[in-house]
Design a protein around this motif. Structure first.
Motif, PDB file in Angstrom:
ATOM      1  N   ILE A 128       0.834  -1.203   0.000  1.00  0.00           N
ATOM      2  CA  ILE A 128       0.000   0.000   0.000  1.00  0.00           C
ATOM      3  C   ILE A 128       0.868   1.252   0.000  1.00  0.00           C
ATOM      4  CG2 ILE A 128      -1.581   1.362   1.433  1.00  0.00           C
ATOM      5  CD1 ILE A 128      -2.877  -1.286   2.294  1.00  0.00           C
ATOM      6  N   ARG A 129       1.873   1.244   0.878  1.00  0.00           N
ATOM      7  CA  ARG A 129       2.746   2.423   1.009  1.00  0.00           C
ATOM      8  C   ARG A 129       3.505   2.675  -0.303  1.00  0.00           C
ATOM      9  NH1 ARG A 129       5.198   0.545   5.109  1.00  0.00           N
ATOM     10  NH2 ARG A 129       3.448   1.133   6.437  1.00  0.00           N
ATOM     11  N   ARG A 130       4.007   1.623  -0.902  1.00  0.00           N
ATOM     12  CA  ARG A 130       4.761   1.774  -2.154  1.00  0.00           C
ATOM     13  C   ARG A 130       3.870   2.329  -3.266  1.00  0.00           C
ATOM     14  NH1 ARG A 130       4.619  -1.176  -6.509  1.00  0.00           N
ATOM     15  NH2 ARG A 130       6.340  -1.031  -8.017  1.00  0.00           N
ATOM     16  N   LEU A 131       2.664   1.773  -3.434  1.00  0.00           N
ATOM     17  CA  LEU A 131       1.772   2.222  -4.502  1.00  0.00           C
ATOM     18  C   LEU A 131       1.325   3.676  -4.279  1.00  0.00           C
ATOM     19  CD1 LEU A 131      -0.364  -1.005  -4.920  1.00  0.00           C
ATOM     20  CD2 LEU A 131       1.112   0.003  -6.670  1.00  0.00           C
ATOM     21  N   GLU A 132       1.040   4.020  -3.034  1.00  0.00           N
ATOM     22  CA  GLU A 132       0.637   5.394  -2.713  1.00  0.00           C
ATOM     23  C   GLU A 132       1.756   6.378  -3.065  1.00  0.00           C
ATOM     24  OE1 GLU A 132      -1.458   8.596  -1.561  1.00  0.00           O
ATOM     25  OE2 GLU A 132      -2.328   6.613  -1.239  1.00  0.00           O
ATOM     26  N   LEU A 133       2.979   6.038  -2.662  1.00  0.00           N
ATOM     27  CA  LEU A 133       4.105   6.928  -2.949  1.00  0.00           C
ATOM     28  C   LEU A 133       4.409   6.982  -4.446  1.00  0.00           C
ATOM     29  CD1 LEU A 133       6.446   5.983   0.043  1.00  0.00           C
ATOM     30  CD2 LEU A 133       5.219   8.139  -0.284  1.00  0.00           C
ATOM     31  N   MET A 134       4.279   5.841  -5.124  1.00  0.00           N
ATOM     32  CA  MET A 134       4.473   5.837  -6.578  1.00  0.00           C
ATOM     33  C   MET A 134       3.472   6.761  -7.255  1.00  0.00           C
ATOM     34  SD  MET A 134       6.829   4.177  -8.300  1.00  0.00           S
ATOM     35  CE  MET A 134       6.030   3.716  -9.838  1.00  0.00           C
ATOM     36  N   ALA A 135       2.215   6.694  -6.826  1.00  0.00           N
ATOM     37  CA  ALA A 135       1.187   7.556  -7.415  1.00  0.00           C
ATOM     38  C   ALA A 135       1.521   9.024  -7.184  1.00  0.00           C
ATOM     39  CB  ALA A 135      -0.184   7.205  -6.827  1.00  0.00           C
ATOM     40  N   ARG A 136       1.947   9.352  -5.974  1.00  0.00           N
ATOM     41  CA  ARG A 136       2.301  10.748  -5.682  1.00  0.00           C
ATOM     42  C   ARG A 136       3.489  11.209  -6.526  1.00  0.00           C
ATOM     43  NH1 ARG A 136       2.388  10.881   0.936  1.00  0.00           N
ATOM     44  NH2 ARG A 136       0.300   9.995   1.322  1.00  0.00           N
ATOM     45  N   ALA A 137       4.494  10.328  -6.649  1.00  0.00           N
ATOM     46  CA  ALA A 137       5.679  10.691  -7.417  1.00  0.00           C
ATOM     47  C   ALA A 137       5.340  10.892  -8.895  1.00  0.00           C
ATOM     48  CB  ALA A 137       6.751   9.612  -7.254  1.00  0.00           C
ATOM     49  N   LEU A 138       4.530  10.016  -9.459  1.00  0.00           N
ATOM     50  CA  LEU A 138       4.154  10.126 -10.867  1.00  0.00           C
ATOM     51  C   LEU A 138       3.297  11.366 -11.116  1.00  0.00           C
ATOM     52  CD1 LEU A 138       3.418   6.358 -11.449  1.00  0.00           C
ATOM     53  CD2 LEU A 138       5.147   7.682 -12.680  1.00  0.00           C
ATOM     54  N   GLU A 139       2.406  11.667 -10.184  1.00  0.00           N
ATOM     55  CA  GLU A 139       1.606  12.887 -10.336  1.00  0.00           C
ATOM     56  C   GLU A 139       2.498  14.122 -10.277  1.00  0.00           C
ATOM     57  OE1 GLU A 139      -2.387  15.054  -8.480  1.00  0.00           O
ATOM     58  OE2 GLU A 139      -1.543  13.284  -7.493  1.00  0.00           O
ATOM     59  N   ALA A 140       3.452  14.136  -9.325  1.00  0.00           N
ATOM     60  CA  ALA A 140       4.382  15.265  -9.231  1.00  0.00           C
ATOM     61  C   ALA A 140       5.257  15.368 -10.475  1.00  0.00           C
ATOM     62  CB  ALA A 140       5.254  15.121  -7.989  1.00  0.00           C
ATOM     63  N   ASP A 141       5.460  14.232 -11.151  1.00  0.00           N
ATOM     64  CA  ASP A 141       6.281  14.199 -12.369  1.00  0.00           C
ATOM     65  C   ASP A 141       5.454  14.473 -13.624  1.00  0.00           C
ATOM     66  OD1 ASP A 141       8.973  13.831 -13.268  1.00  0.00           O
ATOM     67  OD2 ASP A 141       8.400  11.906 -14.158  1.00  0.00           O
ATOM     68  N   GLN A 142       4.219  14.975 -13.437  1.00  0.00           N
ATOM     69  CA  GLN A 142       3.332  15.329 -14.542  1.00  0.00           C
ATOM     70  C   GLN A 142       2.955  14.114 -15.392  1.00  0.00           C
ATOM     71  OE1 GLN A 142       2.183  18.553 -14.652  1.00  0.00           O
ATOM     72  NE2 GLN A 142       3.325  18.701 -12.737  1.00  0.00           N
ATOM     73  N   ARG A 143       2.678  12.989 -14.720  1.00  0.00           N
ATOM     74  CA  ARG A 143       2.254  11.772 -15.421  1.00  0.00           C
ATOM     75  C   ARG A 143       0.956  11.260 -14.788  1.00  0.00           C
ATOM     76  NH1 ARG A 143       7.696   8.275 -15.075  1.00  0.00           N
ATOM     77  NH2 ARG A 143       6.341   6.660 -15.954  1.00  0.00           N
ATOM     78  N   PRO A 144      -0.130  12.010 -14.966  1.00  0.00           N
ATOM     79  CA  PRO A 144      -1.373  11.684 -14.245  1.00  0.00           C
ATOM     80  C   PRO A 144      -1.978  10.339 -14.627  1.00  0.00           C
ATOM     81  CG  PRO A 144      -1.750  13.416 -15.876  1.00  0.00           C
ATOM     82  CD  PRO A 144      -0.271  13.228 -15.772  1.00  0.00           C
ATOM     83  N   LEU A 145      -1.876   9.934 -15.892  1.00  0.00           N
ATOM     84  CA  LEU A 145      -2.457   8.648 -16.286  1.00  0.00           C
ATOM     85  C   LEU A 145      -1.728   7.503 -15.603  1.00  0.00           C
ATOM     86  CD1 LEU A 145      -4.579   7.234 -18.005  1.00  0.00           C
ATOM     87  CD2 LEU A 145      -2.929   7.187 -19.892  1.00  0.00           C
ATOM     88  N   ASP A 146      -0.392   7.576 -15.536  1.00  0.00           N
ATOM     89  CA  ASP A 146       0.376   6.546 -14.838  1.00  0.00           C
ATOM     90  C   ASP A 146       0.078   6.573 -13.344  1.00  0.00           C
ATOM     91  OD1 ASP A 146       1.610   5.579 -17.138  1.00  0.00           O
ATOM     92  OD2 ASP A 146       3.234   7.037 -17.013  1.00  0.00           O
ATOM     93  N   ALA A 147      -0.114   7.764 -12.795  1.00  0.00           N
ATOM     94  CA  ALA A 147      -0.476   7.871 -11.377  1.00  0.00           C
ATOM     95  C   ALA A 147      -1.827   7.210 -11.117  1.00  0.00           C
ATOM     96  CB  ALA A 147      -0.506   9.335 -10.957  1.00  0.00           C
ATOM     97  N   ALA A 148      -2.786   7.432 -12.022  1.00  0.00           N
ATOM     98  CA  ALA A 148      -4.100   6.805 -11.879  1.00  0.00           C
ATOM     99  C   ALA A 148      -3.980   5.288 -11.946  1.00  0.00           C
ATOM    100  CB  ALA A 148      -5.045   7.313 -12.962  1.00  0.00           C
TER     101      ALA A 148
END
Length: 379
Positions: free
Chosen positions: A144-164
């Motif tokens: 859970i922690r890894r996926l949550e942080l991955m989503a945050r990192a991808l969103e911060a990296d301007q990759r919203p579809l990958d974050a979703a």
């Protein structure tokens, strides 16, 4: 000159004496192991993340090796999971932090914490690389922690579809409020896509889970009728009921109140819920299939040939049905399908409706239906 030296020596002696005296002063006793254990149990029961992290960190100071590494990581993870990044960073900067021991005894957890740390420093690409390379297997909390942080990192990296995509994978692991917040984040990420990116993803995605979310967003944009059709076509989708109701309300609020439509007014009480779902699915499917047909006079074009269908759920009360009929007519209904049950039909048989009412049951012998009532007995 000699006086100056003597005065300086006296000052040094006084300072040294003060230091010695302070060292001799009574110090507050350190809590013993039993006290620390009790404090930790009380903190766990309180479910207060700051209190729990502090208790874990203090307990870790009495341990060594694997036990100390586990306790320190638990303290930091508690703050990460509670979205207390500054408090977590404070522990990471603490001189007592045993980073080498973390890497040795808990390499997977240590790597996730490291990914969190570099993400907080604005190094999204490095965080993504760290979190992508966490070796399996992971426990549920670590996943859970890894996926949550991955989503945050991808969103911060301007990759919203990958974050979703990360949040869709995360969703099955969550419960209660955390799941609701995650689903809201999925919808926010997908609705925030520019139209070209969204259309491309909707057309090309091979992931059925992500595809279901994309189709949901598309249906919600199209309106309440399309959203209801999406729901019928995706009975196993994990969208929480309260979130669906919110989306349906928003879609209905955008629809013109006087739009011509067919009103579907069925009882949703437990006694008739299964039958109501089956009828709704059939009506929606028929509406969808009949909704767009090829225009034979103009090859390559299409015409809308059916009215949209709107649902007006009731709980099986005859008065509730009457009110729903009036509401539907006020909003532009040109026909009503319902009621489903005979009891309601008997009570509203004489209803002076201004539009046709297609009842999905039949009156008992001797009933006097209104002219606009059409009885259709289901098999």
């Amino acid at each position: 000159m000699t006086g100056l030296i003597r005065g300086h020596s006296i000052a040094i002696a006084i300072a040294l004496l003060a230091t010695l005296l302070s060292a001799c002063a009574p110090q507050p006793p350190r809590p013993d192991a039993a006290t620390l254990d009790r404090m930790l149990m009380e903190a766990e029961r309180s479910q207060e993340p700051l209190r729990l992290a502090s208790a874990l960190w203090r307990k870790a100071a009495t341990l060594q090796g694997a036990g100390q590494a586990d306790m320190q990581l638990r303290a930091i993870e508690t703050l990460i999971d509670a979205n207390k990044p500054q408090n977590a960073l404070a522990l990471l900067r603490d001189p007592a932090a045993q980073r080498a021991a973390w890497q040795y005894f808990e390499p997977r957890r240590a790597r996730i914490v490291q990914g969190f740390e570099v993400l907080q420093q604005g190094r999204q690409a490095e965080a993504i690389n760290l979190l992508q390379d966490v070796p399996a297997p992971l426990g549920v909390n670590e996943a859970i922690r890894r996926l949550e942080l991955m989503a945050r990192a991808l969103e911060a990296d301007q990759r919203p579809l990958d974050a979703a995509r990360q949040r869709v994978a995360l969703d099955v692991l969550l419960v209660d409020d955390r799941r609701l917040a995650n689903q809201e984040a999925i919808l926010s990420l997908l609705t925030g896509l520019d139209q070209a990116t969204f259309d491309k993803a909707l057309l090309e995605t091979m992931d059925p889970q992500l595809g279901g979310w994309l189709q949901l967003v598309h249906a919600q944009r199209e309106g309440a009728n399309q959203l209801a059709q999406w729901r019928q076509g995706h009975p196993d989708h994990p969208l929480l009921p309260e979130l669906y109701d919110r989306l349906a309300s928003e879609a209905a609020a955008r629809a013109p109140l006087t739009q011509a439509h067919v009103a579907l007014i069925l009882s949703q009480s437990s006694r008739f819920a299964e039958a109501a779902r089956a009828v709704t699915a059939g009506v929606m499917r028929a509406s969808e299939e009949a909704g767009v047909q090829t225009d034979l006079d103009a090859p390559g074009t299409t015409n809308e040939t059916s009215l949209p269908v709107r649902e007006y759920p009731t709980q099986g009360d005859p008065e509730d049905f009457r009110i729903s009929v009036e509401e539907a007519i006020a909003q532009g209904a040109v026909a009503v399908i319902g009621p489903l049950d005979r009891e309601t039909l008997q009570s509203v048989a004489g209803l002076d409706s201004r539009v046709p009412v297609i009842a999905l049951n039949t009156l008992e012998q001797g009933g006097m239906p209104s002219p606009n009532l059409i009885q259709f007995g289901l098999p």
